[in-house]
Scaffold this active site. Structure first.
Site, PDB file in Angstrom:
ATOM      1  N   GLY A 180     -67.661 -50.347 -62.783  1.00 38.44           N
ATOM      2  CA  GLY A 180     -67.359 -49.904 -61.428  1.00 38.44           C
ATOM      3  C   GLY A 180     -67.802 -50.881 -60.362  1.00 38.44           C
ATOM      4  O   GLY A 180     -67.506 -50.697 -59.191  1.00 38.44           O
ATOM      5  N   CYS A 181     -68.529 -51.909 -60.748  1.00 35.48           N
ATOM      6  CA  CYS A 181     -68.951 -52.933 -59.791  1.00 35.48           C
ATOM      7  C   CYS A 181     -67.923 -54.057 -59.778  1.00 35.48           C
ATOM      8  O   CYS A 181     -67.515 -54.530 -60.834  1.00 35.48           O
ATOM      9  CB  CYS A 181     -70.307 -53.517 -60.186  1.00 35.48           C
ATOM     10  SG  CYS A 181     -71.692 -52.402 -59.934  1.00 35.48           S
TER      11      CYS A 181
END
Length: 146
Positions: free
Chosen positions: A62-63
Protein backbone atom coordinates in the site's frame (compact mmCIF):
# COMPACT_ATOMS: atom_id res chain seq x y z
CA UNK A 1 16.81 -12.39 7.76
CA UNK A 2 15.45 -11.10 11.06
CA UNK A 3 16.80 -7.94 12.59
CA UNK A 4 18.81 -8.60 15.75
CA UNK A 5 16.94 -7.90 18.97
CA UNK A 6 19.78 -5.60 20.01
CA UNK A 7 18.89 -3.25 17.16
CA UNK A 8 15.30 -2.91 18.47
CA UNK A 9 16.46 -2.38 22.05
CA UNK A 10 19.14 0.13 21.11
CA UNK A 11 16.68 2.10 18.99
CA UNK A 12 14.11 2.06 21.79
CA UNK A 13 16.57 3.19 24.46
CA UNK A 14 18.36 5.84 22.43
CA UNK A 15 15.64 7.20 20.18
CA UNK A 16 12.24 6.91 21.87
CA UNK A 17 12.66 10.19 23.81
CA UNK A 18 13.81 11.87 20.58
CA UNK A 19 10.74 10.52 18.77
CA UNK A 20 8.39 12.10 21.31
CA UNK A 21 10.23 15.41 20.98
CA UNK A 22 10.05 15.16 17.18
CA UNK A 23 6.26 14.87 17.23
CA UNK A 24 6.00 17.98 19.43
CA UNK A 25 8.28 19.95 17.07
CA UNK A 26 6.19 18.99 14.04
CA UNK A 27 2.96 19.90 15.84
CA UNK A 28 4.40 23.31 16.82
CA UNK A 29 5.72 24.18 13.34
CA UNK A 30 3.34 26.75 11.89
CA UNK A 31 4.12 26.57 8.17
CA UNK A 32 3.91 23.49 5.95
CA UNK A 33 7.43 24.19 4.67
CA UNK A 34 8.74 24.05 8.26
CA UNK A 35 6.93 20.76 8.89
CA UNK A 36 8.27 19.34 5.62
CA UNK A 37 11.84 20.37 6.51
CA UNK A 38 11.45 18.74 9.95
CA UNK A 39 10.13 15.53 8.38
CA UNK A 40 13.17 15.36 6.14
CA UNK A 41 15.46 15.77 9.17
CA UNK A 42 13.53 13.28 11.32
CA UNK A 43 14.15 10.44 8.93
CA UNK A 44 17.79 10.54 10.03
CA UNK A 45 16.72 9.18 13.44
CA UNK A 46 15.96 5.80 11.91
CA UNK A 47 18.86 3.38 12.09
CA UNK A 48 20.17 1.81 8.91
CA UNK A 49 18.49 -1.50 8.17
CA UNK A 50 20.56 -4.15 6.43
CA UNK A 51 19.38 -4.64 2.85
CA UNK A 52 19.24 -8.40 3.46
CA UNK A 53 16.45 -7.80 6.01
CA UNK A 54 14.33 -5.86 3.50
CA UNK A 55 12.40 -8.90 2.35
CA UNK A 56 8.95 -9.11 0.79
CA UNK A 57 7.65 -10.42 4.14
CA UNK A 58 8.72 -7.14 5.80
CA UNK A 59 7.52 -4.91 2.98
CA UNK A 60 4.43 -2.80 3.68
CA UNK A 61 1.78 -3.18 0.98
CA UNK A 62 0.00 0.00 0.00
CA UNK A 63 3.01 2.30 0.11
CA UNK A 64 3.95 4.01 -3.14
CA UNK A 65 7.55 4.22 -1.90
CA UNK A 66 9.19 1.05 -0.71
CA UNK A 67 8.77 0.66 3.06
CA UNK A 68 9.62 -2.18 5.41
CA UNK A 69 8.35 -2.76 8.94
CA UNK A 70 9.99 -4.92 11.58
CA UNK A 71 8.40 -6.02 14.85
CA UNK A 72 9.77 -7.34 18.13
CA UNK A 73 7.38 -8.20 20.98
CA UNK A 74 8.98 -7.58 24.36
CA UNK A 75 6.71 -8.98 27.04
CA UNK A 76 3.50 -6.95 26.85
CA UNK A 77 5.18 -4.21 24.83
CA UNK A 78 5.79 -3.99 21.11
CA UNK A 79 8.91 -2.52 19.54
CA UNK A 80 9.05 -1.55 15.88
CA UNK A 81 11.65 -0.44 13.38
CA UNK A 82 10.94 0.64 9.84
CA UNK A 83 12.75 1.91 6.80
CA UNK A 84 11.87 3.42 3.45
CA UNK A 85 13.64 4.44 0.29
CA UNK A 86 12.05 7.93 0.50
CA UNK A 87 13.27 10.59 2.93
CA UNK A 88 9.86 12.14 3.57
CA UNK A 89 8.38 8.70 4.29
CA UNK A 90 11.19 8.05 6.79
CA UNK A 91 10.18 11.23 8.62
CA UNK A 92 6.54 10.14 8.68
CA UNK A 93 7.64 6.73 9.96
CA UNK A 94 9.46 8.46 12.83
CA UNK A 95 6.20 10.17 13.83
CA UNK A 96 4.28 6.91 13.60
CA UNK A 97 6.86 5.12 15.74
CA UNK A 98 6.71 7.98 18.26
CA UNK A 99 3.06 7.12 18.82
CA UNK A 100 3.29 3.31 18.79
CA UNK A 101 6.75 2.10 19.77
CA UNK A 102 7.03 0.57 23.24
CA UNK A 103 3.25 0.43 23.69
CA UNK A 104 0.95 -2.44 24.62
CA UNK A 105 -1.29 -4.11 22.06
CA UNK A 106 -4.27 -2.40 23.68
CA UNK A 107 -2.67 1.05 23.33
CA UNK A 108 -1.68 0.35 19.73
CA UNK A 109 -5.17 -0.83 18.77
CA UNK A 110 -6.68 2.29 20.36
CA UNK A 111 -4.34 4.53 18.33
CA UNK A 112 -6.14 6.63 15.70
CA UNK A 113 -3.62 7.52 13.00
CA UNK A 114 -5.98 9.97 11.26
CA UNK A 115 -6.57 11.96 14.44
CA UNK A 116 -2.86 11.87 15.34
CA UNK A 117 -1.71 13.24 11.98
CA UNK A 118 -4.47 15.87 12.11
CA UNK A 119 -3.17 16.91 15.57
CA UNK A 120 0.31 17.26 14.10
CA UNK A 121 -1.06 19.51 11.36
CA UNK A 122 -0.29 17.04 8.58
CA UNK A 123 -3.83 16.06 7.56
CA UNK A 124 -4.58 17.46 4.12
CA UNK A 125 -0.91 18.31 3.55
CA UNK A 126 0.12 14.88 2.28
CA UNK A 127 -0.62 13.53 -1.16
CA UNK A 128 -3.32 10.83 -1.31
CA UNK A 129 -0.75 8.16 -2.20
CA UNK A 130 1.52 9.18 0.69
CA UNK A 131 -1.46 9.22 3.09
CA UNK A 132 -2.54 5.77 1.89
CA UNK A 133 0.95 4.42 2.49
CA UNK A 134 1.10 5.96 5.94
CA UNK A 135 -2.24 4.45 6.93
CA UNK A 136 -1.15 1.09 5.48
CA UNK A 137 1.90 1.24 7.74
CA UNK A 138 -0.28 2.09 10.76
CA UNK A 139 -2.60 -0.83 9.91
CA UNK A 140 0.37 -3.17 9.63
CA UNK A 141 1.59 -2.06 13.08
CA UNK A 142 -1.84 -2.90 14.49
CA UNK A 143 -1.84 -6.31 12.79
CA UNK A 144 1.58 -7.15 14.21
CA UNK A 145 0.60 -6.04 17.72
CA UNK A 146 -1.74 -8.96 18.40
Amino acid sequence: MQLPVEQFLEFDQQCTPLLQDAAIKVANAKQWQDKYRLLMQLGKLLPAVDDAAKTEAARVDGCESAAWLFHFPLGDLHLFLADSDARIVKGLIVLLLAATNGKTAEEIHAFDASAYFAELGLAGQLSPSRSNGLYALAAQIKRLAQ
